[in-house]
Scaffold this motif. Structure first.
Motif: not given
Length: 390
Positions: A298, A347-348, A372-377
């Motif tokens: 994504t 992955c995004t 990541g899933e927790d919005s961390s990059s």
């Protein structure tokens, strides 16, 4: 086998009933098509696929509307000449979408293949006794199969003058005689020619008009964005067309009768900044779709990314320059990261502009981050390619 019931019902009550209902069906279909045209005008349908170029869209749509609604001369086909910057990215789109909305076929002829005198035979077919006589001409064969097609003559200025001579009859009377002596009637066809002649003059004139419009909008101190956007809708003056463009066309094509058979000369202008942002967004969406289909990745991006990539626009190469800029600065990074196995499946990825410290040094660049899933990059550390000497 493609036959209808009426083909088999030669006579009698069944044949009469089928004939009556066939007439009613055609009448109902015509009403539906007319209603569809009222609800979704051609301008709106074209704007769904084409960015900017309001003047070009309106000119073409007006001519097509006359044809769709029966207000046209059925003895002559519609002929357009598209002028403007190379790589605007509209001629192919406009031709293919016109064929879709007009329910007609689409024929594309690359006129750079007809630069020599002897290649006229390739256009209409060889005369009897010559090699390839039975094969027929490239254009005549396709027009015979679909006489009401949309025909695109790409880069017509590169064609040999003898090929243009053949087009005189095609554009005027809507018919063409092939190498076998058979006449193909194509009065319902739509012919679109593209040319790069005078493209630099048109681009410079359009830029000048746009600068003047921006100065006017600044003087008016426009309070909202809509007033500023209206300044982008500029039009080529009739004086410029007659005093600058027409002499250039006449000097190149060397005949008034050829230019006189053109219904509309359509001008494509350089993109303004808001249109460039739409182009970049469209190109990124294209690659985001590819990334999802091929690699289940994504792809997302921030607004500053659009501004940065829009800076790669080149006036002389048009929309192609945006396409190449996205490939250079985005797709190259994606390919390198994929090769180095830095992209987990599913992955995004987020595109953003490099930190302010880099921008101060005058080298703004794009940064790839895995979200990541927790919005961390996490920033991807893509290794540069090896020097060939090493």
């Amino acid at each position: 086998m493609g036959h209808t019931a009426r083909t088999y019902a030669k006579e009698g009550e069944v044949s009469a009933a089928l004939q009556e209902w066939e007439g009613k069906f055609k009448e109902l279909q015509a009403r539906r098509e007319a209603e569809e045209r009222r609800r979704f005008p051609l301008e709106r349908r074209l704007k769904e696929h084409i960015i900017g170029q309001e003047g070009a869209i309106n000119t073409v749509a007006s001519a097509i509307r006359r044809k769709e609604n029966g207000w046209y001369d059925e003895e002559h086909p519609l002929v357009f000449l598209f002028l403007g910057s190379s790589g605007i990215g509209m001629c192919w789109n406009q031709g293919s979408y016109l064929s879709a909305v007009c329910l007609q076929g689409f024929i594309r002829m690359d006129m750079s293949e007809f630069q020599e005198k002897h290649e006229v035979a390739k256009f209409i077919g060889s005369p009897p006794g010559y090699v390839g006589h039975e094969e027929g001409g490239q254009l005549t064969k396709l027009l015979k199969a679909c006489p009401n097609a949309v025909v695109l003559f790409d880069e017509v200025d590169k064609a040999h003058p003898d090929v243009l001579t053949i087009m005189l009859q095609l554009f005027d009377e809507g018919r063409l005689t092939d190498g076998k002596g058979k006449t193909i009637e194509c009065k319902d066809a739509i012919f679109i020619m593209t040319s790069n002649v005078a493209s630099d003059d048109i681009a410079q004139h359009a830029l000048q008009l746009r600068q003047e419009a921006e100065e006017v909008s600044r003087r008016k101190l426009a309070d909202n964005l809509e007033d500023v956007q209206k300044s982008d809708d500029i039009k080529i003056s009739r004086q410029f067309k007659e005093t600058v463009i027409r002499p250039i066309l006449k000097a190149h094509f060397r005949r008034d009768e050829f230019l006189g058979r053109i219904n509309e000369i359509v001008y494509f202008l350089p993109f303004c900044h808001s249109e460039l942002l739409q182009l970049v967004s469209k190109e990124l969406s294209f690659w985001a779709k590819k990334a999802k289909q091929r690699h289940d990745i994504t792809l997302q991006w921030d607004r500053p990314v659009l501004d940065l990539l829009a800076g790669g626009y080149n006036l002389h190469y048009g929309a192609r320059s945006i396409k190449h800029e996205v490939e250079r600065r985005v797709v190259n990074q994606l390919a390198a990261a994929y090769e180095q196995e830095l992209l987990p499946k599913g992955c995004t990825l987020r595109l953003s502009v490099q930190s302010e410290g880099q921008e101060e040094r005058g080298t703004p660049s794009l940064r790839l981050e895995v979200v990541g899933e927790d919005s961390s990059s996490r920033r991807l550390d893509i290794r540069p390619p090896l020097n060939p000497e090493h």
